[in-house]
Scaffold this motif. Sequence first.
Motif, short mmCIF file in Angstrom:
data_model
loop_
_atom_site.label_atom_id
_atom_site.label_comp_id
_atom_site.label_asym_id
_atom_site.label_seq_id
_atom_site.Cartn_x
_atom_site.Cartn_y
_atom_site.Cartn_z
N GLY A 4 25.68 -9.48 38.94
CA GLY A 4 24.58 -8.81 38.27
C GLY A 4 25.02 -8.06 37.03
N ASP A 5 24.34 -6.97 36.75
CA ASP A 5 24.69 -6.14 35.60
C ASP A 5 24.06 -4.76 35.76
OD1 ASP A 5 25.73 -5.36 33.11
OD2 ASP A 5 25.30 -7.32 32.24
N LEU A 6 24.66 -3.78 35.10
CA LEU A 6 24.14 -2.41 35.08
C LEU A 6 23.69 -2.07 33.68
CD1 LEU A 6 26.85 -0.53 37.21
CD2 LEU A 6 24.53 -1.14 37.93
N GLU A 7 22.55 -1.39 33.59
CA GLU A 7 22.03 -0.94 32.31
C GLU A 7 21.85 0.58 32.36
OE1 GLU A 7 18.51 -2.05 29.11
OE2 GLU A 7 18.04 -2.12 31.25
N ILE A 8 22.42 1.28 31.40
CA ILE A 8 22.23 2.72 31.29
C ILE A 8 21.22 2.99 30.18
CG2 ILE A 8 24.22 3.01 29.74
CD1 ILE A 8 24.65 5.77 31.12
N LEU A 9 20.28 3.92 30.43
CA LEU A 9 19.20 4.17 29.50
C LEU A 9 18.95 5.66 29.32
CD1 LEU A 9 17.92 1.88 31.84
CD2 LEU A 9 16.70 1.33 29.74
N ALA A 10 18.32 6.01 28.20
CA ALA A 10 17.89 7.37 27.94
C ALA A 10 16.55 7.32 27.20
CB ALA A 10 18.92 8.13 27.13
N ARG A 11 15.68 8.29 27.50
CA ARG A 11 14.37 8.32 26.84
C ARG A 11 13.89 9.75 26.66
NH1 ARG A 11 9.53 5.59 30.06
NH2 ARG A 11 9.51 7.60 31.15
N TYR A 12 13.26 9.99 25.52
CA TYR A 12 12.54 11.25 25.28
C TYR A 12 11.10 10.90 25.00
CZ TYR A 12 10.75 15.43 23.02
OH TYR A 12 9.96 16.52 22.69
N ASP A 13 10.16 11.60 25.66
CA ASP A 13 8.75 11.38 25.35
C ASP A 13 8.01 12.71 25.30
OD1 ASP A 13 8.96 11.11 28.42
OD2 ASP A 13 6.78 11.13 28.16
N TYR A 14 7.01 12.74 24.42
CA TYR A 14 6.26 13.98 24.15
C TYR A 14 4.78 13.65 23.98
CZ TYR A 14 4.33 17.88 21.43
OH TYR A 14 3.54 18.92 20.99
N MET A 15 3.91 14.55 24.46
CA MET A 15 2.47 14.38 24.27
C MET A 15 1.80 15.73 24.10
SD MET A 15 -0.34 12.26 26.52
CE MET A 15 -0.33 13.39 27.92
N ASP A 16 0.80 15.76 23.21
CA ASP A 16 0.07 16.98 22.90
C ASP A 16 -1.42 16.74 23.08
OD1 ASP A 16 -0.83 19.39 22.02
OD2 ASP A 16 -0.09 19.20 19.97
N LEU A 17 -2.04 17.49 24.02
CA LEU A 17 -3.48 17.40 24.24
C LEU A 17 -4.19 18.69 23.83
CD1 LEU A 17 -3.66 15.58 27.73
CD2 LEU A 17 -3.73 14.60 25.43
N ASN A 18 -3.57 19.42 22.92
CA ASN A 18 -4.18 20.63 22.38
C ASN A 18 -4.79 20.34 21.01
OD1 ASN A 18 -3.23 22.28 24.56
ND2 ASN A 18 -1.21 22.33 23.59
N SER A 19 -6.04 20.71 20.82
CA SER A 19 -6.70 20.52 19.53
C SER A 19 -7.81 21.56 19.39
CB SER A 19 -7.30 19.12 19.43
OG SER A 19 -8.01 18.95 18.21
N ARG A 20 -7.59 22.49 18.48
CA ARG A 20 -8.56 23.55 18.26
C ARG A 20 -8.90 24.24 19.58
NH1 ARG A 20 -12.65 19.89 15.39
NH2 ARG A 20 -14.13 21.53 16.01
N SER A 21 -10.17 24.25 19.96
CA SER A 21 -10.58 24.97 21.17
C SER A 21 -10.32 24.19 22.45
CB SER A 21 -12.08 25.31 21.08
OG SER A 21 -12.84 24.16 20.83
#
Length: 459
Positions: free
Chosen positions: A361-378
């Motif tokens: 088989g094989d091994l895979e090393i991974l990294a991830r950054y994720d961001y989300m913004d649900l703020n808008s005015r009021s």
Amino acid sequence: MKKLILSSVICLVTLGVFAQEQKEDGERYNQYGVKVNRQKLQAEERNGILVFESLNQSYKFWFDIRVQLDGAVFWGLDKDFDPIGNNVSVRRARFAVKAQINKNWYGEIDTDFSNGEFELKDAIIEFTGLDNFSFKAGNFKEDFSMEQTTSSRYLPFMERPMVVQTFAPSRHLGIQAEYAKHWWRASFGVFFQAIDNLETSTFVADNNKDYGRNQGMSYTGKVNFMPFSDDRTMGLHFGIAGSYRTPKTDVDPKDFGGSRFSSRNSTSINRKKYLDTDVIKDVKHDLLYGFELAGYKNGFRFQSELIGNNTKVKNTNAEYAGTHHFGGWYVMAGYLLFGGQQRFNNAEGEFTQPGRGKKWGDLEILARYDYMDLNSRSIRGGSGENYTIGLNYYVNNSVKFVLNYQYSSNDRYANGKGKLIVGHDADGKPTADYTKVAAKKGKAGVNYSMLGLRMEIDF
């Protein structure tokens, strides 16, 4: 003479029976009494998939079965905050039958039983009889986000990034046209309601029966560019997508005409949706847009997307009237440690099953950054970010193990519509009201760690 006559009769009867047997062997009728065409099929195992195909390769059908077993533990949460339960679950239990009827027609039915209830996934009729064109109708994923359209069997992490889960449209009933040639492809589709399970179908029926409401429509298009598409060892991918969406009837009748955006931070085992705008009433339309950038060379790959949404609220909603902007992005990278080759599906514009570098088989090393913004005015739906490290073990074509560590950090507004504790007030008491949180800006909100494991088999 009698013996001669008897012998002749026996011969004639024998010939008649033989002729009848030949006729019966050469003809078949279905249950409706219609004569049917016949082709002999041969069965093969292809990368763990059972395939039945005619000898001239004009017809084939195959099964696509998938089982994903997940487990996760959580820690690092403030002792006064809402606890997260450790658990195990059947994330997916999929059964699909797919058929290439001839070179021009394709059909598919895909179901899921992971929650103990039937859920329809794909129900597709596709025509490919024109050069470079294909036309699809039924229930399927809208062509918007490369991470969303990637099959769950080839996902690099246990779950998709928050912004993809929240905004990238998934399966809806609709029609779509696609053009693909060499290094670029384009698609455009018109879509209607979601068809998932009994709940959504009941909502659609009630909105129609009791209120006479129109279904609502979405118009989704995408263009991909793929330089180096002829090189199997390296490639680049650029994509841009857009979707104009009006409210659908696949929601509770009391919520019709609104939009709601929400997401979990980590695995489906943690059922808490910290980030949640609740239902935004009197929505005129949502306008989605997305940008994709991905690439690979030998065992290395990277992928990123930015997705934004503009929600237009009618003037009848005095509190939220106008346009509200929400969105987020992610970036990830992975590397096969033992000589494997990353693979990209140009026809779909997404990563597919990698090639393994060793017999074991094989091994895979991974990294991830994720961001989300649900703020808008009021509107304060909260914002959050995840830092994820992953290790994938590809045993063979069918078996895969996924190990993820993730640290999640949310702001003070990510209180799950006011139900989840996000800090302490001036008296030091836990509170879900972000206006009462006494901590300095940036010090409130739910933060925690997760370790998750997935065992998967595809056949």
